[in-house]
Motif scaffolding. Structure first.
Motif, PDB file in Angstrom:
ATOM      1  N   ALA A 241      34.743  39.754  34.829  1.00 19.19           N
ATOM      2  CA  ALA A 241      34.153  40.804  33.998  1.00 19.19           C
ATOM      3  C   ALA A 241      35.148  41.915  33.697  1.00 19.19           C
ATOM      4  N   MET A 242      36.177  42.052  34.543  1.00 19.76           N
ATOM      5  CA  MET A 242      37.185  43.098  34.353  1.00 19.76           C
ATOM      6  C   MET A 242      38.306  42.668  33.415  1.00 19.76           C
ATOM      7  N   SER A 243      38.209  41.472  32.855  1.00 19.05           N
ATOM      8  CA  SER A 243      39.305  40.963  32.021  1.00 19.05           C
ATOM      9  C   SER A 243      39.658  41.856  30.824  1.00 19.05           C
ATOM     10  N   PRO A 244      38.694  42.578  30.199  1.00 21.56           N
ATOM     11  CA  PRO A 244      39.109  43.468  29.103  1.00 21.56           C
ATOM     12  C   PRO A 244      40.130  44.524  29.515  1.00 21.56           C
ATOM     13  N   SER A 245      40.034  45.031  30.758  1.00 16.29           N
ATOM     14  CA  SER A 245      40.983  46.058  31.203  1.00 16.29           C
ATOM     15  C   SER A 245      42.139  45.470  32.006  1.00 16.29           C
ATOM     16  N   TRP A 246      41.900  44.412  32.757  1.00 14.47           N
ATOM     17  CA  TRP A 246      42.956  43.803  33.569  1.00 14.47           C
ATOM     18  C   TRP A 246      43.808  42.816  32.790  1.00 14.47           C
ATOM     19  N   GLY A 247      43.205  42.189  31.781  1.00 19.60           N
ATOM     20  CA  GLY A 247      43.852  41.062  31.108  1.00 19.60           C
ATOM     21  C   GLY A 247      43.287  39.761  31.661  1.00 19.60           C
ATOM     22  N   PHE A 248      43.146  38.748  30.793  1.00 24.09           N
ATOM     23  CA  PHE A 248      42.479  37.518  31.202  1.00 24.09           C
ATOM     24  C   PHE A 248      43.217  36.808  32.323  1.00 24.09           C
ATOM     25  N   SER A 251      42.714  38.522  35.695  1.00 22.96           N
ATOM     26  CA  SER A 251      41.317  38.393  36.103  1.00 22.96           C
ATOM     27  C   SER A 251      41.004  36.967  36.555  1.00 22.96           C
ATOM     28  N   LYS A 461      51.362  45.773  36.181  1.00 27.12           N
ATOM     29  CA  LYS A 461      50.230  46.480  35.571  1.00 27.12           C
ATOM     30  C   LYS A 461      50.032  47.836  36.231  1.00 27.12           C
TER      31      LYS A 461
END
Length: 513
Positions: A241-248, A251, A461
């Motif tokens: 679910a955090m992929s938008p901010s972490w990157g796919f 995540s 990151k």
């Protein structure tokens, strides 16, 4: 000696030249050509991100390749068709050297193709031997490893020159040609190979035993293991679910790590519940794999440091003074990416030196050179290499012009770490894994490399965060040097824990009779 072996060895030499040829020029190409649309200060960081994302793919896809070969198509067919995918990836790199999406698609195809065949070629070599000539297998595996470094050495030496002198289309095209030749050589030996058919589904496989252990109910007992595994599953969903901010990529890999770590922990707690449903041999095999998995987890910091020689160390070399040598009256300037040729050259020197000189000398002192002791020392050597490379960076940050030749020392220390960890790790895993679990162990070994690159992506990151950058600036150390010292400390802590666990680990011997 089986007459088909030369086809496999020649295939491996060409394929490794192909892979390391494109891999070792990837970072300098990205910085100097493909990422020019970015601000100059951001190019190195983005190039490192792309490189380690690619490495994650290369070492994740062996899970897919091994599964396809074992369940459906067999080793030969999987290697051959994945090799064609590999060739298509090289063609994309050569054709789309000025197109971001086309180039990235080429990297994806190479990761898929290379990762798909990586766990299969070595075991395909083993399939060519039987009880009458198995004593020859060690000679072939030695030649196999030597060819890997032979191909890597010349690729590391030549491809940076072709990139600078003839451009990216030629520099990426030559590895593509070598990969096509590798595929052709492999195909020519088709009628001579021993083809072992895919095995039928195993009702007592690692995953089936683990699932039985987690789901089994025991009267009057709480399923703590299932609860722990569920925590890992929930954490994996949160990570995705955090992929938008972490990157796919970060995540997805973090989710995979959480599932494996908590799932393995939970399985170990309830593993005895699988007895009766599955034979004791299968249950004991799962227990052995879970113990080995802890060793692999502690090795991941080594991989996070080792693979950065093709990213972070090249970025450093780009800012160093390039030495010039005179050959037959002509000046030759050593390029930053060519420093990587030191690694395979030193591997070919250090392995016989260790086996013939160093280890026997240590044994005469009354110290047993066990596999786990070698691996502990290897992680320590790797940490020391990063202390040295960090000191060089600090000197450069202070404004002192520094020759690239200073990188020879950390390369030598890092390579000693490699031969103690990497070459020993597979030997250790093979000897400890029960016969029915050896395929699982090979996939998990490659997955450890993926997790190593995940740590790099997470650190990269993190340093883009303003709060972290502020802390680093207050320390009085440059950002790159700070990262180098951080990774050194990371590996040193891992070595201490690894050494402690090694004293508690009980060795077994699962070589075939």
């Amino acid at each position: 000696m089986p007459r088909q072996i030369p086809y496999i060895i020649a295939n491996e030499g060409c394929e490794r030249f192909s892979f390391y040829g494109m891999r070792n020029i990837l970072t300098p190409f990205l910085i100097s050509t493909l990422l020019l649309f970015l601000p100059e200060a951001d190019r190195a960081g983005e190039a490192k991100h792309i490189f380690h994302t690619f490495v994650i793919g290369v070492y994740f896809f062996p899970l897919l390749g091994g599964w396809i070969a074992d369940r459906f198509f067999g080793k030969y067919n999987t290697v051959f068709w994945m090799s064609l995918v590999y060739c298509a990836g090289h063609a994309c790199l050569a054709a789309f050297d000025d197109n971001l999406n086309g180039f990235y698609f080429g990297l994806f195809l190479i990761a898929l193709g290379s990762g798909g065949i990586k766990p299969l070629v070595a075991s395909f070599v083993g399939d060519q031997f039987d009880q009458t000539n198995k004593h020859r297998a060690k000679q072939v595996f030695d030649a196999f490893y030597w060819m890997i470094n032979f191909g890597s050495f010349f690729a590391s030496l030549l491809m940076p020159y072709f990139l600078k002198s003839y451009g990216p289309s030629v520099a990426f095209g030559i590895p593509g040609i070598l990969m096509f030749i590798a595929t052709l050589i492999f195909w020519l030996g088709k009628r001579k190979y021993v083809h072992v058919p895919p095995a039928p589904p195993n009702p007592h496989s690692f995953m089936r035993v683990s699932r039985t252990a987690l789901l089994a109910c025991k009267p009057g007992s709480i399923r703590w293991g299932l609860g722990i595994a569920s925590v890992g599953a929930v954490g994996a969903l949160i990570s995705l679910a955090m992929s938008p901010s972490w990157g796919f990529v970060i995540s997805a890999c973090t989710a995979l790590v959480l599932v494996i770590a908590f799932g393995g922990w939970g399985t170990s707690i309830q593993l005895e519940r699988a007895r009766g449903t599955h034979p004791d041999e299968a249950v004991d095999g799962v227990r052995a794999v879970l113990r080995i998995l802890i060793v692999f987890a502690l090795v991941t910091p080594f991989w996070s440091l080792f693979d950065q020689k093709a990213s972070t160390w090249i970025v450093q070399a780009n800012s160093m003074v390039q030495p010039t040598f005179n050959f037959f009256g002509n000046d030759f300037k050593f390029l930053p990416a060519q420093m990587q040729a030191l690694n395979p050259l030193l591997v070919m020197i250090l392995i016989p030196f260790n086996n013939l000189v160093l280890f026997p000398a240590i044994a005469r002192m009354g110290i047993e050179v066990t596999a786990l002791r070698r691996m502990t020392a290897g992680i320590v050597f790797t940490a020391l290499a990063w202390v040295v490379i960090g000191m060089i960076q600090s000197q450069m940050d202070g404004g002192t012009p520094t020759s690239m030749m200073w990188q020879i020392l950390p390369y030598a220390i890092l390579t000693m770490g490699e031969v103690l960890v990497s070459a020993t790790g597979l030997e250790f895993a093979y000897s400890q894994a029960p016969p029915s679990m050896k395929g699982t162990i090979m996939s998990l070994w490659y997955l450890a490399v993926t997790v190593g690159s995940l740590w790099v992506l997470i650190v990269n990151k993190s340093v883009r965060n303003d709060a972290v950058l502020g802390y680093i600036s207050e320390s009085g150390i440059g950002v790159i040097a700070f990262q180098m010292y951080f990774f050194a400390a990371f590996a040193l802590v891992a070595a201490i824990i690894f050494g402690w666990y090694a004293t508690r680990y009980r060795m077994t011997n699962n070589y075939r009779v």
